[in-house]
Scaffold this motif. Structure first.
Motif, PDB file in Angstrom:
ATOM      1  N   GLY A   1       7.762  34.796  38.253  1.00  0.00           N
ATOM      2  CA  GLY A   1       8.337  34.341  36.986  1.00  0.00           C
ATOM      3  C   GLY A   1       9.621  35.068  36.639  1.00  0.00           C
ATOM      4  O   GLY A   1      10.579  34.464  36.138  1.00  0.00           O
TER       5      GLY A   1
ATOM      6  N   ALA B   1       7.437  36.553  31.587  1.00  0.00           N
ATOM      7  CA  ALA B   1       6.590  36.372  32.759  1.00  0.00           C
ATOM      8  C   ALA B   1       5.287  37.160  32.620  1.00  0.00           C
ATOM      9  O   ALA B   1       4.199  36.636  32.884  1.00  0.00           O
TER      10      ALA B   1
ATOM     11  N   VAL C   1       7.451  28.051  33.090  1.00  0.00           N
ATOM     12  CA  VAL C   1       8.426  28.968  33.683  1.00  0.00           C
ATOM     13  C   VAL C   1       9.358  28.219  34.637  1.00  0.00           C
ATOM     14  O   VAL C   1      10.559  28.082  34.386  1.00  0.00           O
TER      15      VAL C   1
END
Length: 312
Positions: free
Chosen positions: A111, A154, A209
Motif C-alpha cells: 500500500g 496503508a 488503495v
C-alpha cells in the motif's frame, strides 16, 4: 488443541508449503529468487546512498524515489528470508502471530508503494503543467506530510484484516498454507467458518488503495500528455516526456503485476496452484529488483552520480 479430526481451534503454528507442486525443485527456484533479492538490496541501497549524499538530489522527485527504494527493501525483506528458509533449509513452520505480522507488513508495504507512485505522478503533473508553482507547492514539508499520510493510510487500512482473522476466525480446517508467505486470502481460506466479511474487507482495501491510486495516476498522466503535446517545440516535448519515462515504466510494471496476481489468485480456479504462487512471488520481488535499474538507466542525474561513484 485438536477439537476434531479435521478442525483445529486457534492453532499456534502454521506450515507454509512453499510452491505447491514444485516442492522437489524449490531448492533450485530459490537461486534466482535470492539473486533477485540481492540485486534489489544492492540497487536500492545504492540509490538511497546517492540521494542522501548528493544535495542536488534533495528535490521532491528524488525524495519520493528514496522513499520508494526504502519501501522496496522493507517489502522484499519481509518475505524473502522466510521463503528461502522454506526452499533451502526445510523450515516451513511459522508461529500464527508471526504469520499475521508478516501478512500485515507485506500488504502495508504494498500500500505504501502504491501511494508513493501516486505522489510521484502528482509531482510530475505539477512540474510539467504548473512549472512556475512547483517549488512553492511541493515543499519539503509537503513531501514529509505526504510520506506520513501514505504510510498511515496503508498501515491503518490493513490492520483490520489482522483483527478480523484473530477475533472472528477460531476454527481452521488445516494448518497448512499452500503459499510461500502469509498472504491475506491464503490464511483466510484455512478457516472453517464464514469468511465473507474477511473477503469483502480484503477487496475493499485492495480497491481503496490500488484502485484510488491508479485512477488518479491515470488522470495525472492524461493532463500531463495533454500539456506536453500542446508545447510548440518538439525538443521541449521530448524533454518534458523524458522526465516521466522512468515513472511510467515503474508504475506500469507494478500495477500490471499486481492486477495479474490479484485476478489469477481470486478468479483463476482453472490455473495450477504453482502458477498462482509464482505470480504472487514475482509481483513482490520484481518491482524492488527493477525500480533502481529503471531509474538508474532512465534518470540522467542518478545515472551520472552512479558513474561518478564507481569511477572515483
Amino acid at each position: 488443541m485438536l477439537v476434531s479430526n479435521i478442525t483445529f481451534f486457534m492453532p499456534s503454528v502454521l506450515t507454509l508449503v512453499g510452491i505447491p507442486g514444485l516442492e522437489s525443485v524449490q531448492c533450485w527456484i530459490g537461486i534466482p529468487f535470492f539473486a533477485t533479492y540481492l540485486i534489489a538490496m544492492i540497487g536500492n541501497s545504492l540509490l538511497l546512498t546517492i540521494i542522501k549524499s548528493e544535495r542536488s538530489l534533495h528535490e521532491p522527485m528524488y525524495i519520493f524515489l528514496g522513499m520508494l527504494g526504502a519501501t522496496d527493501i522493507a517489502l522484499a525483506t519481509s518475505i524473502v528470508p522466510k521463503m528461502l528458509g522454506i526452499f533451502w533449509f526445510h523450515m516451513p513452520d511459522i508461529y500464527f502471530d508471526f504469520c499475521l505480522l508478516q501478512m500485515w507488513l507485506t500488504h502495508t508495504f504494498q500500500g505504501i508503494e502504491s501511494g508513493i507512485l501516486l505522489a510521484m505522478a502528482l509531482d510530475r503533473y505539477v512540474a510539467i503543467c504548473y512549472p512556475l508553482r512547483h517549488a512553492a507547492i511541493f515543499t519539503h514539508q509537503l513531501v514529509t506530510q505526504i510520506g506520513t499520510v501514505v504510510t498511515l493510510r496503508a498501515a491503518i487500512l490493513v490492520a483490520p484484516c489482522l483483527v478480523l482473522i484473530k477475533c472472528r476466525l477460531k476454527f481452521y480446517h488445516t494448518t497448512i498454507i499452500s503459499h510461500s508467505y502469509c498472504e491475506h486470502m491464503a490464511v483466510v481460506k484455512l478457516a472453517a467458518e464464514n469468511v465473507q466479511i474477511n473477503r469483502i474487507y480484503g477487496l475493499f482495501v485492495a480497491f481503496t488503495v490500488a484502485g484510488f491510486d491508479l485512477m488518479f495516476i491515470i488522470l495525472s498522466y492524461i493532463q500531463i500528455f495533454t500539456t506536453v503535446f500542446r508545447l510548440p517545440q518538439e525538443e521541449a516535448r521530448l524533454k518534458a516526456f523524458n522526465t516521466c519515462i522512468a515513472h511510467i515504466c515503474v508504475f506500469l510494471q507494478f500495477y500490471l503485476l499486481a492486477f495479474f496476481s490479484f485476478f489469477t489468485h481470486r478468479f483463476g480456479s482453472h490455473i495450477p496452484p504453482y502458477i498462482h504462487i509464482l505470480c504472487s512471488n514475482i509481483y513482490l520481488l520484481v518491482p524492488p529488483f527493477l525500480n533502481p535499474l529503471v531509474y538508474g538507466v532512465k534518470t540522467k542525474q542518478v545515472r551520472s552520480h552512479v558513474i561518478k561513484m564507481f569511477s572515483s
